[in-house]
Design an enzyme around this catalytic site. Structure first.
Site, short mmCIF file in Angstrom:
data_model
loop_
_atom_site.label_atom_id
_atom_site.label_comp_id
_atom_site.label_asym_id
_atom_site.label_seq_id
_atom_site.Cartn_x
_atom_site.Cartn_y
_atom_site.Cartn_z
N LEU A 176 0.84 -1.30 0.04
CA LEU A 176 0.13 0.13 0.03
C LEU A 176 0.76 1.25 -0.04
CD1 LEU A 176 -2.63 -1.05 2.50
CD2 LEU A 176 -2.67 -1.31 0.04
N HIS A 177 0.50 2.14 -0.86
CA HIS A 177 0.92 3.50 -0.73
C HIS A 177 0.00 4.86 -0.58
CE1 HIS A 177 -0.70 3.58 -4.74
NE2 HIS A 177 0.06 2.53 -5.02
N HIS A 193 -3.39 4.25 -2.35
CA HIS A 193 -4.30 3.42 -1.54
C HIS A 193 -5.09 4.14 -0.47
CE1 HIS A 193 -1.57 0.17 -3.29
NE2 HIS A 193 -2.65 -0.10 -3.91
#
Ligand code: PAF
Length: 280
Positions: A33-34, A37
């Protein structure tokens, strides 16, 4: 935050919420996730009573085994991030849980899956449709959140919802970019230092191409983009298309009535990156 690994646990929990009339927002992800997201989860939080995030690297949407093997997996970090974002439930199934047997389902995506990504990643969107339809039927969300970076995926998922006749709103969320313009992607972590330095060229070229709209027609813009990438031997342009935003047909003239999106895929070393920009 609840973490479930089985469909039985997930559906059991959601049934109670559904009976209580709670609205459910779904954020499907493949993990790593970054901030892109994060923006989906944050939006889902503001619009629903309960937010379900799924983390599942879906094998059926990979047409290349080595790509699947190398896809980043950072589960502990992802769960920590989701705790901070106050997601309510995270579903982390195994491959066996989602595909107890081989999924033979073929989706008729009306040709939307045959252009751009579909041309270069055979079967990719059928795999996306397989997993996303399963998740929709398990979670029964009121809203589902998808990033606009995967623009073609978004269009296809809208079609899937229509085909499945689901009472579900698809919420598109804007691309989140690094300061230098690179679109955030789980794949960015796979770039080495040199590649990372070169990567902003992708967005820069999209922006410059949009600037050419006044003087060039769509096919001339396309030629111009192809030429820019030819001059950059480290970046290989797989495709560049300017399409209208519903049927994904390439356009040959600038029609003010039409929403136009320029999409491309680029190979930087072994890493395949996609991006797009509105050309309105
Ligand atoms: O966009 C993604 O991360 C994936 O394609 C999705 C929608 C989670 C399906 O596996």
């Amino acid at each position: 935050m609840i973490v479930y690994r089985t469909k039985t646990d997930l559906t059991g929990h959601l049934l109670t919420l559904q009976n209580e009339g709670k609205t459910i927002g779904l954020v499907p992800t493949m993990g790593a996730l970054h901030q892109g997201h994060m923006s989906l989860v944050e939006k889902a939080r503001t619009e629903n009573n309960f937010v379900v995030v799924t983390i599942f690297v879906n094998p059926t949407q990979f047409n290349d085994q080595s790509d699947l093997d190398h896809y980043p997996r950072t589960l502990d970090q992802d769960l920590e991030l989701l705790r901070q974002l106050e997601a309510d439930l995270v579903f982390v199934p195994s491959v066996k849980e989602m595909y107890p047997e081989e999924d033979m389902q073929i989706f008729d995506l009306g040709g939307l899956d045959k252009v751009m990504e579909g041309k270069h990643r055979q079967g990719h969107f059928n795999g996306v449709a397989q997993i996303v339809s399963k998740l929709f039927l398990l979670v029964h969300p009121h809203r589902a959140y998808f990033g606009q970076k995967d623009f073609q995926q978004l269009v296809i998922i809208r079609r899937l919802v229509e085909m499945m006749e689901l009472d579900l709103t698809i919420v598109p969320c804007p691309i989140v970019r690094e300061k230098d313009g690179l679109a955030m992607s789980s794949r960015n972590t796979m770039l080495n230092k040199e590649e990372r330095k070169l990567a902003p060229f992708i967005y820069e070229t999209l922006v410059k191409a949009r600037g050419k709209m006044e003087t060039l027609n769509p096919s001339q813009v396309k030629e111009w983009v192809i030429l820019q990438f030819k001059k950059q031997s480290d970046l290989y342009l797989e495709y560049f298309e300017i399409v209208e935003d519903k049927g994904l047909m390439s356009i040959d003239e600038w029609d003010k009535e039409m929403n136009k999106v320029a999409c491309l895929a680029v190979l930087l070393g072994e890493v395949r990156l996609i991006d797009n920009l509105n050309f309105d």
